[in-house]
Write an enzyme that holds these catalytic residues in place. Structure first.
Site, PDB file in Angstrom:
ATOM      1  N   ASP A   7       0.811  -1.213   0.000  1.00  0.00           N
ATOM      2  CA  ASP A   7       0.000   0.000   0.000  1.00  0.00           C
ATOM      3  C   ASP A   7       0.852   1.275   0.000  1.00  0.00           C
ATOM      4  O   ASP A   7       1.809   1.384   0.779  1.00  0.00           O
ATOM      5  CB  ASP A   7      -0.870  -0.009   1.269  1.00  0.00           C
ATOM      6  CG  ASP A   7      -1.770   1.200   1.351  1.00  0.00           C
ATOM      7  OD1 ASP A   7      -2.726   1.262   0.573  1.00  0.00           O
ATOM      8  OD2 ASP A   7      -1.511   2.092   2.198  1.00  0.00           O
ATOM      9  N   GLU A  49       1.774  -0.186  -4.887  1.00  0.00           N
ATOM     10  CA  GLU A  49       0.957   0.964  -5.284  1.00  0.00           C
ATOM     11  C   GLU A  49       1.844   2.202  -5.218  1.00  0.00           C
ATOM     12  O   GLU A  49       2.309   2.579  -4.143  1.00  0.00           O
ATOM     13  CB  GLU A  49      -0.229   1.116  -4.324  1.00  0.00           C
ATOM     14  CG  GLU A  49      -1.165   2.239  -4.719  1.00  0.00           C
ATOM     15  CD  GLU A  49      -2.079   2.695  -3.585  1.00  0.00           C
ATOM     16  OE1 GLU A  49      -3.204   3.071  -3.868  1.00  0.00           O
ATOM     17  OE2 GLU A  49      -1.648   2.699  -2.414  1.00  0.00           O
TER      18      GLU A  49
HETATM   19  C1  GLC Z   1      -4.008   3.463  -0.345  1.00  0.00           C
HETATM   20  C2  GLC Z   1      -5.281   2.677  -0.170  1.00  0.00           C
HETATM   21  C3  GLC Z   1      -6.325   3.575   0.424  1.00  0.00           C
HETATM   22  C4  GLC Z   1      -5.846   4.090   1.760  1.00  0.00           C
HETATM   23  C5  GLC Z   1      -4.500   4.785   1.611  1.00  0.00           C
HETATM   24  C6  GLC Z   1      -3.869   5.030   2.935  1.00  0.00           C
HETATM   25  O1  GLC Z   1      -4.107   4.436  -1.317  1.00  0.00           O
HETATM   26  O2  GLC Z   1      -5.670   2.097  -1.371  1.00  0.00           O
HETATM   27  O3  GLC Z   1      -7.561   2.920   0.564  1.00  0.00           O
HETATM   28  O4  GLC Z   1      -6.779   4.983   2.289  1.00  0.00           O
HETATM   29  O5  GLC Z   1      -3.587   3.992   0.875  1.00  0.00           O
HETATM   30  O6  GLC Z   1      -3.425   3.833   3.511  1.00  0.00           O
END
Ligand code: GLC
Ligand code: CA
Length: 522
Positions: A201, A272
């Site tokens: 994440d 991500e």
């Molecule tokens: C990422 C997740 C999201 C979350 C953020 C903070 O972007 O996909 O849902 O709120 O990280 O952890």
């Protein structure tokens, strides 16, 4: 027939566990609920599932605020429920990915509870603590993604701490070796339990040393248009390299890669990552250099307001230019953070509902015909519309609550799955109420009903995925030609040693065609 590793062309089904299936009548989806629906996922013909966080968490950000990385939140079940889920997933020949949130934890994690107490406790440097300026203000102008400053005050230490998201999500200090060790342990804990990989994440928001705390500059590309992002101050800044995409993050990617490599079975790391002003592809390249992450989760198709055909073409061309010949990227049109694609994409087309389903199928076929892997968010296989009518008092997403009514956040794509129209609560739960309301607009497209219905998006997509697996050009090589076609078309070839497959997506007729071609023949 594949000579590629499984993750290089995997179709991954994303589950938002709170909203998939409730098994114990509390109105909240859980691990046993997922286990009970594995057949539905396997029959679709995907290769893997990714489950969003189900770890211990006070749920300020619905699981992305973890208070114990190595245990299951009781709402979702237990570690033995997880063991059963993984076993049954593997029995169905599906791989299982889970989320790890390495950049921040919950303010209720024992690590932070200790760190915030004093300046000299054993965990005092596990987070980013800074003295106020003489005027009492935070050290710089950094903003948090979910609104307001990225610094919050801790009276006991008389210091500020850093959070790129909610104040309840303090950023870990990755410059601290003990923090690195703690995260490494989390990876080993879940690899040892048998998971096939992680979706990591918000990796670009990991912070090591942030000194000398420079101010972010104004973003010269910001303009107050009609994107929901425009309403948020975060996007008015160009983010200094100390706040986003710090070089030290590559120490994290390399360390995690070494850990993954020690395990058998091609464990997979997908990060991500993002940058300012639509710079995701360049950032993705950096994160997936050899020895770093296997792949990155590409933001380019996730644009909040959707893309028109020419923007879509551009995004695909850019990704092709950067990644052709590799499987180092993962495409997604939808996830738990953006409005559902059936509602979002290409809205200018003004489609009838039948055509809307065709469009959804077209998008699913397009994303799974591209090089690399691809994530399909739960409900996208049904063509579910986004849910725009959730009342303020039923809203849950803190981001939406912070910016209401200008921006309503992410509840609209997070409502519970419905399975059978004829059952109360669509079969999601036996309770009278669910954590987010059931969308009546989804009942006509309930999962099990659609799986039984020949003309549904589910069935057609399932047939497509089964056909795809037999195409050498799709599954034995990750090569595609230039993207071409008229203003309402996207055309490219997928190329392997034994097959050239022309993939044509016609957004005027809302129809795809796939045909084998031979180069050189006229
Ligand atoms: C990422 C997740 C999201 C979350 C953020 C903070 O972007 O996909 O849902 O709120 O990280 O952890
Ligand atoms: Ca439950």
């Amino acid at each position: 027939m594949s000579s590629l590793k499984w993750w290089e062309n995997a179709v991954i089904y994303q589950i938002y566990p709170r909203s998939f299936q409730d098994s114990n009548s509390d109105g909240i989806g859980d691990l046993n609920g997922i286990t009970s629906r594995l057949d539905y996922i396997a029959n679709l013909g995907v290769d893997a599932i990714w489950i969003s966080p189900f770890f211990m968490s006070p749920q300020y950000d619905f699981g992305y605020d973890v208070s114990n990385y190595c245990d299951v939140n009781p709402e979702y079940g237990s570690l033995s429920d997880f063991d059963r889920l993984i076993e049954e997933t593997h029995n169905l020949n599906l791989r299982l990915l889970i989320d790890i949130v390495p950049a921040h934890c919950s303010f209720l994690h024992p690590w932070f509870e200790e760190s915030r107490k004093s300046k000299d406790n054993p965990k005092s440097n596990w987070f980013h603590w800074v003295d106020p300026k003489p005027d009492g203000c935070p050290p710089n102008n950094w903003l948090s993604f979910f609104g307001g400053p990225a610094w919050s005050w801790e009276p006991r230490r008389q210091q500020y701490y850093l959070h790129n998201f909610l104040p309840q999500q303090p950023n870990l200090n990755y410059a601290n070796h003990e923090v690195q060790d703690a995260l490494n342990k989390v990876a080993r804990f879940w690899f040892d339990r048998g998971v096939d990989g992680f979706r990591l994440d918000a990796v670009h928001t990991i912070n090591g040393d942030c000194e000398p705390y420079k101010d972010n500059l104004p973003n010269p590309n910001f303009n107050l248009g009609n994107l929901p992002q425009d309403r948020q101050p975060f996007f008015r800044q160009l983010h200094d390299i100390a706040q986003l995409n710090q070089p030290v993050i590559q120490e994290f990617t390399k360390t995690f890669r070494k850990i993954a490599n020690k395990y058998d079975g091609d464990r997979f790391l997908m990060g991500e990552v993002d940058g300012d002003n639509g710079n995701a592809t360049n950032i993705s390249k950096i994160f997936s250099e050899p020895g770093r992450l296997h792949a990155t989760y590409n933001f380019d198709l996730l644009k909040w307001t959707g893309l028109n055909v020419s923007e879509l073409k551009n995004a695909i061309s850019n990704a092709r230019e950067a990644f052709n010949g590799t499987g180092r990227l993962c495409f997604a049109f939808s996830n738990h953070d953006v409005p559902r694609s059936a509602t979002r994409q290409l809205s200018p087309l003004e489609l009838t509902s039948e055509k809307q389903d065709n469009l959804q199928l077209l998008l699913l076929q397009l994303q799974t015909s591209l090089i690399g892997s691809s994530c399909v968010y739960q409900g996208e296989e049904l063509g579910l519309p986004d849910v725009s009518d959730i009342q303020f008092d039923k809203m849950k997403d803190p981001w939406g609550l912070n910016f209401y009514p200008e921006f309503r956040g992410r509840d609209t794509c997070r409502t519970p799955m419905v399975w059978e129209k004829s059952k109360p609560m669509g079969g999601f739960t036996a309770a009278n109420e669910s954590w987010l309301p059931i969308a009546t607009s989804h009942l006509e497209k309930a999962g099990l009903d659609m799986a039984r219905c020949e003309n549904s998006v589910y069935q057609k997509f399932s047939n497509f995925l089964k056909w795809r697996k037999k195409q050498p050009a799709m599954v034995t090589a990750n090569i595609m030609s230039h993207v071409s076609g008229g203003p309402k078309e996207i055309i490219f070839d997928r190329i392997s040693e034994t097959q050239i497959l022309r993939c044509k997506f016609d957004f005027e007729l809302v129809k795809s065609t796939f045909s084998e071609v031979t180069y050189g023949a006229s």
